[in-house]
Design a protein around this motif. Structure first.
Motif, PDB file in Angstrom:
ATOM      1  N   LEU A   1      35.614  27.194  44.298  1.00 29.48           N
ATOM      2  CA  LEU A   1      35.412  28.169  45.090  1.00 29.48           C
ATOM      3  C   LEU A   1      36.972  28.576  45.634  1.00 29.48           C
ATOM      4  O   LEU A   1      37.328  29.708  45.640  1.00 29.48           O
ATOM      5  CB  LEU A   1      34.772  28.105  46.551  1.00 29.48           C
ATOM      6  CG  LEU A   1      33.330  28.168  46.434  1.00 29.48           C
ATOM      7  CD1 LEU A   1      32.501  27.921  47.627  1.00 29.48           C
ATOM      8  CD2 LEU A   1      32.669  29.323  45.669  1.00 29.48           C
ATOM      9  N   SER A   2      37.804  27.575  45.442  1.00 29.54           N
ATOM     10  CA  SER A   2      39.211  27.739  45.614  1.00 29.54           C
ATOM     11  C   SER A   2      39.630  28.441  44.426  1.00 29.54           C
ATOM     12  O   SER A   2      40.792  29.354  44.395  1.00 29.54           O
ATOM     13  CB  SER A   2      40.177  26.570  45.569  1.00 29.54           C
ATOM     14  OG  SER A   2      39.667  25.531  46.711  1.00 29.54           O
ATOM     15  N   ILE A   3      39.250  28.064  43.187  1.00 34.50           N
ATOM     16  CA  ILE A   3      39.525  29.086  42.129  1.00 34.50           C
ATOM     17  C   ILE A   3      39.189  30.440  42.322  1.00 34.50           C
ATOM     18  O   ILE A   3      40.045  31.445  41.893  1.00 34.50           O
ATOM     19  CB  ILE A   3      39.055  28.228  40.809  1.00 34.50           C
ATOM     20  CG1 ILE A   3      39.600  26.800  40.286  1.00 34.50           C
ATOM     21  CG2 ILE A   3      39.232  29.117  39.492  1.00 34.50           C
ATOM     22  CD1 ILE A   3      39.033  26.222  39.329  1.00 34.50           C
ATOM     23  N   ALA A   4      38.182  30.795  42.656  1.00 35.95           N
ATOM     24  CA  ALA A   4      37.622  31.925  42.746  1.00 35.95           C
ATOM     25  C   ALA A   4      38.341  32.870  43.734  1.00 35.95           C
ATOM     26  O   ALA A   4      38.934  33.998  43.688  1.00 35.95           O
ATOM     27  CB  ALA A   4      36.345  31.948  43.416  1.00 35.95           C
ATOM     28  N   GLY A   5      38.781  31.975  45.067  1.00 40.54           N
ATOM     29  CA  GLY A   5      39.623  32.513  45.946  1.00 40.54           C
ATOM     30  C   GLY A   5      41.219  32.985  45.147  1.00 40.54           C
ATOM     31  O   GLY A   5      41.801  33.970  45.707  1.00 40.54           O
ATOM     32  N   ALA A   6      41.539  32.024  44.502  1.00 39.50           N
ATOM     33  CA  ALA A   6      42.979  32.552  44.084  1.00 39.50           C
ATOM     34  C   ALA A   6      42.926  33.555  43.030  1.00 39.50           C
ATOM     35  O   ALA A   6      43.800  34.349  43.077  1.00 39.50           O
ATOM     36  CB  ALA A   6      43.353  31.187  43.214  1.00 39.50           C
ATOM     37  N   GLY A   7      41.507  33.592  42.165  1.00 35.30           N
ATOM     38  CA  GLY A   7      41.490  34.918  41.295  1.00 35.30           C
ATOM     39  C   GLY A   7      41.448  36.266  42.139  1.00 35.30           C
ATOM     40  O   GLY A   7      42.137  37.127  41.795  1.00 35.30           O
ATOM     41  N   LEU A   8      40.726  36.162  43.360  1.00 33.74           N
ATOM     42  CA  LEU A   8      40.682  37.304  44.274  1.00 33.74           C
ATOM     43  C   LEU A   8      42.152  37.857  44.524  1.00 33.74           C
ATOM     44  O   LEU A   8      42.228  38.892  44.796  1.00 33.74           O
ATOM     45  CB  LEU A   8      39.841  36.807  45.033  1.00 33.74           C
ATOM     46  CG  LEU A   8      39.308  38.121  46.136  1.00 33.74           C
ATOM     47  CD1 LEU A   8      38.519  39.453  45.207  1.00 33.74           C
ATOM     48  CD2 LEU A   8      38.414  37.882  47.422  1.00 33.74           C
ATOM     49  N   PHE A   9      42.864  36.684  45.230  1.00 31.04           N
ATOM     50  CA  PHE A   9      44.224  36.953  45.670  1.00 31.04           C
ATOM     51  C   PHE A   9      44.954  37.573  44.477  1.00 31.04           C
ATOM     52  O   PHE A   9      45.530  38.754  44.655  1.00 31.04           O
ATOM     53  CB  PHE A   9      44.878  35.524  46.171  1.00 31.04           C
ATOM     54  CG  PHE A   9      46.295  36.016  46.669  1.00 31.04           C
ATOM     55  CD1 PHE A   9      46.360  36.493  47.693  1.00 31.04           C
ATOM     56  CD2 PHE A   9      47.322  35.334  46.025  1.00 31.04           C
ATOM     57  CE1 PHE A   9      47.573  36.622  48.432  1.00 31.04           C
ATOM     58  CE2 PHE A   9      48.499  35.592  46.521  1.00 31.04           C
ATOM     59  CZ  PHE A   9      48.755  36.195  47.825  1.00 31.04           C
TER      60      PHE A   9
ATOM     61  N   ASP B   1      43.056  41.286  35.168  1.00 31.29           N
ATOM     62  CA  ASP B   1      42.027  40.750  34.245  1.00 31.29           C
ATOM     63  C   ASP B   1      42.147  39.188  34.751  1.00 31.29           C
ATOM     64  O   ASP B   1      40.991  38.452  34.537  1.00 31.29           O
ATOM     65  CB  ASP B   1      42.235  40.770  32.748  1.00 31.29           C
ATOM     66  CG  ASP B   1      41.634  42.017  32.346  1.00 31.29           C
ATOM     67  OD1 ASP B   1      40.362  42.496  33.294  1.00 31.29           O
ATOM     68  OD2 ASP B   1      41.828  42.601  31.301  1.00 31.29           O
ATOM     69  N   VAL B   2      43.266  38.532  34.419  1.00 35.68           N
ATOM     70  CA  VAL B   2      43.184  37.129  34.849  1.00 35.68           C
ATOM     71  C   VAL B   2      42.640  36.678  36.180  1.00 35.68           C
ATOM     72  O   VAL B   2      41.760  35.694  36.334  1.00 35.68           O
ATOM     73  CB  VAL B   2      44.634  36.562  34.839  1.00 35.68           C
ATOM     74  CG1 VAL B   2      44.934  35.078  35.388  1.00 35.68           C
ATOM     75  CG2 VAL B   2      45.279  36.693  33.564  1.00 35.68           C
ATOM     76  N   GLY B   3      42.912  37.685  37.207  1.00 36.07           N
ATOM     77  CA  GLY B   3      42.270  37.311  38.343  1.00 36.07           C
ATOM     78  C   GLY B   3      40.651  37.527  38.403  1.00 36.07           C
ATOM     79  O   GLY B   3      39.796  36.571  39.057  1.00 36.07           O
ATOM     80  N   VAL B   4      40.308  38.456  37.661  1.00 39.23           N
ATOM     81  CA  VAL B   4      38.703  38.628  37.680  1.00 39.23           C
ATOM     82  C   VAL B   4      38.114  37.286  36.883  1.00 39.23           C
ATOM     83  O   VAL B   4      37.245  36.757  37.222  1.00 39.23           O
ATOM     84  CB  VAL B   4      38.311  39.966  36.798  1.00 39.23           C
ATOM     85  CG1 VAL B   4      36.967  39.846  36.421  1.00 39.23           C
ATOM     86  CG2 VAL B   4      38.846  40.986  37.716  1.00 39.23           C
ATOM     87  N   TYR B   5      39.016  36.878  35.732  1.00 39.23           N
ATOM     88  CA  TYR B   5      38.364  35.861  35.052  1.00 39.23           C
ATOM     89  C   TYR B   5      38.556  34.498  35.928  1.00 39.23           C
ATOM     90  O   TYR B   5      37.297  33.645  35.808  1.00 39.23           O
ATOM     91  CB  TYR B   5      39.456  35.237  33.961  1.00 39.23           C
ATOM     92  CG  TYR B   5      39.344  34.009  33.142  1.00 39.23           C
ATOM     93  CD1 TYR B   5      38.907  34.258  31.873  1.00 39.23           C
ATOM     94  CD2 TYR B   5      39.932  32.944  33.615  1.00 39.23           C
ATOM     95  CE1 TYR B   5      38.453  33.012  31.245  1.00 39.23           C
ATOM     96  CE2 TYR B   5      39.943  31.872  32.750  1.00 39.23           C
ATOM     97  CZ  TYR B   5      39.147  31.774  31.460  1.00 39.23           C
ATOM     98  OH  TYR B   5      38.807  30.743  30.894  1.00 39.23           O
ATOM     99  N   LEU B   6      39.418  34.172  36.939  1.00 36.05           N
ATOM    100  CA  LEU B   6      39.204  33.122  37.770  1.00 36.05           C
ATOM    101  C   LEU B   6      38.267  33.384  38.894  1.00 36.05           C
ATOM    102  O   LEU B   6      37.491  32.256  39.197  1.00 36.05           O
ATOM    103  CB  LEU B   6      40.595  33.026  38.428  1.00 36.05           C
ATOM    104  CG  LEU B   6      41.909  32.296  37.604  1.00 36.05           C
ATOM    105  CD1 LEU B   6      43.162  32.424  38.377  1.00 36.05           C
ATOM    106  CD2 LEU B   6      41.535  31.094  36.860  1.00 36.05           C
TER     107      LEU B   6
END
Length: 139
Positions: free
Chosen positions: A67-75, A115-120
């Protein structure tokens, strides 16, 4: 899964799938692919690795919490969208720069960072869901 063949081949298959997911991510807007599809491929790779080696091995391989990876991607995706406002363009407008690396002009865009954010986000969210399902099944 107790199959020796599957446990032996799963790390190699995972590595190939992760490499392919990065390829799909980078070809993104020029051809079919992008962050979402690449993220699904990467999450599937971690799922295969988790089935073969267990949840603890996947958590060690991820280094960070899912979930930290998902949060970083959203940021990152949000920053990519807001970057256009800083330059006076409408929200989510693609901005391009052409830096020169080793004498070669490399086009970079805010679309790539989105796209990198969406990927994460996809990797983090789906891997987190899959790991919690696998932990529930193990109990």
């Amino acid at each position: 899964m107790k199959s020796l063949i599957f446990r032996t081949s799963a790390p190699y298959l995972t590595a190939l799938m992760l490499l392919f997911s990065v390829f799909v991510l980078l070809r993104g807007h020029n051809e079919p692919g992008g962050g979402f599809i690449g993220g699904l491929i990467a999450a599937s790779a971690f799922a295969i690795y988790g089935i073969a080696s267990g949840v603890a091995a996947v958590r060690r391989a991820l280094v960070f919490r899912a979930l930290s990876i998902a949060g970083a991607g959203l940021f990152i995706a949000t920053l990519a969208g807001l970057l256009s406002i800083v330059f006076g363009a409408p929200f989510m407008t693609g901005l391009w720069v052409y830096p020169s690396l080793f004498g070669v002009e490399v086009p970079l865009s805010s679309v790539l960072f989105f796209d990198v954010g969406v990927y994460l986000v996809v990797v983090g969210a789906f891997t987190g869901i899959l790991l919690s399902l696998e932990e529930g099944e193990a109990e």
